[in-house]
Design a protein around this motif. Structure first.
Motif, PDB file in Angstrom:
ATOM      1  N   VAL A 217       0.875  -1.177   0.000  1.00 53.14           N
ATOM      2  CA  VAL A 217       0.000   0.000   0.000  1.00 53.14           C
ATOM      3  C   VAL A 217       0.909   1.222   0.000  1.00 53.14           C
ATOM      4  CG1 VAL A 217      -1.846   1.257   1.159  1.00 53.14           C
ATOM      5  CG2 VAL A 217      -1.755  -1.250   1.319  1.00 53.14           C
ATOM      6  N   THR A 218       0.825   2.028  -1.038  1.00 48.62           N
ATOM      7  CA  THR A 218       1.697   3.175  -1.195  1.00 48.62           C
ATOM      8  C   THR A 218       1.021   4.459  -0.733  1.00 48.62           C
ATOM      9  OG1 THR A 218       0.929   3.696  -3.428  1.00 48.62           O
ATOM     10  CG2 THR A 218       2.696   2.062  -3.236  1.00 48.62           C
ATOM     11  N   ASP A 219       1.805   5.525  -0.699  1.00 48.00           N
ATOM     12  CA  ASP A 219       1.238   6.842  -0.421  1.00 48.00           C
ATOM     13  C   ASP A 219       0.133   7.165  -1.418  1.00 48.00           C
ATOM     14  OD1 ASP A 219       4.348   8.497   0.534  1.00 48.00           O
ATOM     15  OD2 ASP A 219       2.953   7.321   1.714  1.00 48.00           O
ATOM     16  N   GLN A 220       0.349   6.839  -2.670  1.00 51.37           N
ATOM     17  CA  GLN A 220      -0.648   7.128  -3.695  1.00 51.37           C
ATOM     18  C   GLN A 220      -1.969   6.421  -3.401  1.00 51.37           C
ATOM     19  OE1 GLN A 220       0.424   5.951  -7.676  1.00 51.37           O
ATOM     20  NE2 GLN A 220      -1.175   7.216  -8.604  1.00 51.37           N
ATOM     21  N   ASP A 221      -1.883   5.177  -2.919  1.00 51.06           N
ATOM     22  CA  ASP A 221      -3.103   4.426  -2.588  1.00 51.06           C
ATOM     23  C   ASP A 221      -3.882   5.113  -1.466  1.00 51.06           C
ATOM     24  OD1 ASP A 221      -2.454   2.408  -4.443  1.00 51.06           O
ATOM     25  OD2 ASP A 221      -1.230   1.357  -2.960  1.00 51.06           O
ATOM     26  N   VAL A 222      -3.162   5.568  -0.441  1.00 56.65           N
ATOM     27  CA  VAL A 222      -3.818   6.212   0.698  1.00 56.65           C
ATOM     28  C   VAL A 222      -4.384   7.565   0.287  1.00 56.65           C
ATOM     29  CG1 VAL A 222      -3.486   7.108   3.040  1.00 56.65           C
ATOM     30  CG2 VAL A 222      -2.370   4.972   2.346  1.00 56.65           C
ATOM     31  N   VAL A 223      -3.632   8.319  -0.522  1.00 58.43           N
ATOM     32  CA  VAL A 223      -4.119   9.606  -1.008  1.00 58.43           C
ATOM     33  C   VAL A 223      -5.382   9.426  -1.852  1.00 58.43           C
ATOM     34  CG1 VAL A 223      -3.605  11.497  -2.614  1.00 58.43           C
ATOM     35  CG2 VAL A 223      -1.917  10.826  -0.898  1.00 58.43           C
ATOM     36  N   ALA A 224      -5.374   8.424  -2.718  1.00 60.00           N
ATOM     37  CA  ALA A 224      -6.550   8.177  -3.567  1.00 60.00           C
ATOM     38  C   ALA A 224      -7.769   7.825  -2.724  1.00 60.00           C
ATOM     39  CB  ALA A 224      -6.246   7.054  -4.556  1.00 60.00           C
ATOM     40  N   GLU A 225      -7.575   7.021  -1.691  1.00 64.82           N
ATOM     41  CA  GLU A 225      -8.687   6.663  -0.801  1.00 64.82           C
ATOM     42  C   GLU A 225      -9.190   7.890  -0.050  1.00 64.82           C
ATOM     43  OE1 GLU A 225     -11.542   4.447   0.685  1.00 64.82           O
ATOM     44  OE2 GLU A 225      -9.960   3.423  -0.436  1.00 64.82           O
ATOM     45  N   ALA A 226      -8.262   8.720   0.416  1.00 67.10           N
ATOM     46  CA  ALA A 226      -8.657   9.939   1.126  1.00 67.10           C
ATOM     47  C   ALA A 226      -9.409  10.901   0.213  1.00 67.10           C
ATOM     48  CB  ALA A 226      -7.419  10.623   1.703  1.00 67.10           C
ATOM     49  N   ALA A 227      -9.031  10.937  -1.059  1.00 66.37           N
ATOM     50  CA  ALA A 227      -9.727  11.802  -2.011  1.00 66.37           C
ATOM     51  C   ALA A 227     -11.171  11.353  -2.211  1.00 66.37           C
ATOM     52  CB  ALA A 227      -8.982  11.806  -3.348  1.00 66.37           C
ATOM     53  N   VAL A 228     -11.379  10.051  -2.261  1.00 71.73           N
ATOM     54  CA  VAL A 228     -12.735   9.520  -2.408  1.00 71.73           C
ATOM     55  C   VAL A 228     -13.567   9.851  -1.174  1.00 71.73           C
ATOM     56  CG1 VAL A 228     -14.107   7.400  -2.570  1.00 71.73           C
ATOM     57  CG2 VAL A 228     -12.047   7.665  -3.970  1.00 71.73           C
ATOM     58  N   LEU A 229     -12.981   9.690  -0.007  1.00 71.63           N
ATOM     59  CA  LEU A 229     -13.711   9.931   1.238  1.00 71.63           C
ATOM     60  C   LEU A 229     -14.032  11.407   1.457  1.00 71.63           C
ATOM     61  CD1 LEU A 229     -11.659   7.568   3.600  1.00 71.63           C
ATOM     62  CD2 LEU A 229     -13.994   7.183   2.778  1.00 71.63           C
ATOM     63  N   SER A 230     -13.107  12.271   1.058  1.00 71.22           N
ATOM     64  CA  SER A 230     -13.217  13.687   1.412  1.00 71.22           C
ATOM     65  C   SER A 230     -13.756  14.576   0.311  1.00 71.22           C
ATOM     66  CB  SER A 230     -11.840  14.218   1.818  1.00 71.22           C
ATOM     67  OG  SER A 230     -10.955  14.221   0.697  1.00 71.22           O
ATOM     68  N   GLY A 231     -13.551  14.147  -0.947  1.00 68.57           N
ATOM     69  CA  GLY A 231     -13.883  15.024  -2.053  1.00 68.57           C
ATOM     70  C   GLY A 231     -12.796  16.033  -2.356  1.00 68.57           C
ATOM     71  N   MET A 232     -11.697  16.014  -1.581  1.00 69.11           N
ATOM     72  CA  MET A 232     -10.567  16.899  -1.835  1.00 69.11           C
ATOM     73  C   MET A 232      -9.757  16.367  -3.017  1.00 69.11           C
ATOM     74  SD  MET A 232      -9.181  17.709   2.030  1.00 69.11           S
ATOM     75  CE  MET A 232      -7.855  18.797   1.448  1.00 69.11           C
ATOM     76  N   ALA A 233      -9.085  17.265  -3.715  1.00 68.82           N
ATOM     77  CA  ALA A 233      -8.218  16.860  -4.816  1.00 68.82           C
ATOM     78  C   ALA A 233      -7.007  16.113  -4.270  1.00 68.82           C
ATOM     79  CB  ALA A 233      -7.759  18.086  -5.597  1.00 68.82           C
ATOM     80  N   GLU A 234      -6.558  15.109  -4.995  1.00 63.92           N
ATOM     81  CA  GLU A 234      -5.391  14.335  -4.566  1.00 63.92           C
ATOM     82  C   GLU A 234      -4.172  15.234  -4.394  1.00 63.92           C
ATOM     83  OE1 GLU A 234      -4.524  10.808  -6.752  1.00 63.92           O
ATOM     84  OE2 GLU A 234      -6.599  10.116  -6.773  1.00 63.92           O
ATOM     85  N   GLU A 235      -4.017  16.223  -5.262  1.00 65.33           N
ATOM     86  CA  GLU A 235      -2.872  17.120  -5.171  1.00 65.33           C
ATOM     87  C   GLU A 235      -2.850  17.859  -3.839  1.00 65.33           C
ATOM     88  OE1 GLU A 235      -0.922  20.965  -7.543  1.00 65.33           O
ATOM     89  OE2 GLU A 235      -2.704  19.943  -8.320  1.00 65.33           O
ATOM     90  N   LYS A 236      -4.015  18.316  -3.395  1.00 66.37           N
ATOM     91  CA  LYS A 236      -4.083  19.026  -2.121  1.00 66.37           C
ATOM     92  C   LYS A 236      -3.769  18.101  -0.958  1.00 66.37           C
ATOM     93  CE  LYS A 236      -7.292  22.734  -3.362  1.00 66.37           C
ATOM     94  NZ  LYS A 236      -8.590  23.397  -3.038  1.00 66.37           N
TER      95      LYS A 236
END
Length: 218
Positions: free
Chosen positions: A30-49
C-alpha cells in the motif's frame, strides 16, 4: 499476521528492501498514492491538495483554511479504512507514519543510513553529483522531519523510539536485508521477516527527483 510499515530516508535503497519483503512475505503493498486516492474519495478533496501534506511548510493561508490539518485528518481516516479492510499489508512511505501508536499489530520499520552512505548511493545508482544529492537529501529530510513532528511530536524522524526495527540499509546492502537466504530473522532484529508466509515506486519521484519506496525512488 502483523501489518508492516516502512519509513525511509532518501537514497537508502528502500525499494530493494521493500521488494524483498513483499517477495518473502506475500504481503500486499500500500503506497502513499493508494492512501491519497482513498482519502480523495472519502473527502472530495483533490489528490494534489492531500499530497501537499507530505511536504514541509504550509501555505500562508493555512491559518485560515486549515487545509493541511484537514488533509491529514482525511489521510488518517483513509489509513484506518485500509487497516480495517485487510491484513498482510505493507505500508511504505509517508503514510506509514499515520497509524496511531496504540495499534498493537503493527511492525514499524525504519530504513536509514549515514549521509556519506546516502551520497554514495546517489552517485553510484542515480549518477547525481554530490552537491545535487545533498540538496535532494536536505529537502527530503526536511519533509520527513516536518511530517513526523506533526504526527508524532518527535523532532528526529529516524529516532529509534518510533520504530520496532531500524535498519542501516547500505551497511547490509539493499538486496540482502531480509533476504531468506541471508538469515532474515537475524538481520531484521530477530523478527523472522523473511519467513512470514503469505514501497514502492514513484508517486512523488517527480516532485523530489529522488527515492522513497511509496514516495520516492529507491
Amino acid at each position: 499476521m502483523p501489518v508492516i510499515t516502512v519509513f525511509n530516508g532518501l537514497f537508502c535503497q528502500a525499494g530493494n528492501v521493500v521488494q524483498r519483503l513483499l517477495d518473502a512475505s506475500g504481503y500486499t503493498l500500500v503506497t502513499d498514492q493508494d492512501v491519497v486516492a482513498e482519502a480523495a474519495v472519502l473527502s472530495g478533496m483533490a489528490e494534489e491538495k492531500l499530497a501537499r501534506a507530505f511536504s514541509a511548510g504550509t501555505s500562508i493561508f493555512n491559518a485560515f483554511s486549515h487545509e493541511k490539518e484537514r488533509a491529514v485528518a482525511w489521510l488518517r481516516l483513509a489509513m484506518a479504512k485500509k487497516l480495517l479492510e485487510g491484513d498482510n499489508l505493507l505500508f511504505s512511505g509517508f503514510a506509514s507514519q499515520l497509524p496511531a501508536d496504540n495499534i498493537g499489530h503493527l511492525l514499524r520499520v525504519c530504513l536509514i543510513a549515514s549521509l556519506k552512505e546516502r551520497l554514495a548511493v546517489a552517485r553510484k545508482e542515480e549518477g547525481y553529483a554530490e552537491k545535487h544529492a545533498q540538496k535532494l537529501i536536505r529537502k527530503a529530510d526536511e519533509d520527513c522531519a516536518d511530517w513526523v513532528k506533526m504526527l508524532r511530536d518527535v523532532n528526529d524522524p529516524w529516532n529509534e523510539s518510533l520504530y520496532d526495527i531500524v535498519l542501516p540499509v547500505p551497511r547490509y546492502g539493499g538486496g540482502r536485508v531480509c533476504g531468506p537466504d541471508n538469515g532474515a530473522g537475524e538481520q531484521c532484529g530477530g523478527t523472522g521477516f523473511g519467513e512470514q508466509p503469505g514501497r514502492s515506486a514513484g508517486f512523488y519521484a517527480g516532485r523530489q527527483g529522488g527515492d522513497r519506496s511509496g514516495g520516492r525512488r529507491p
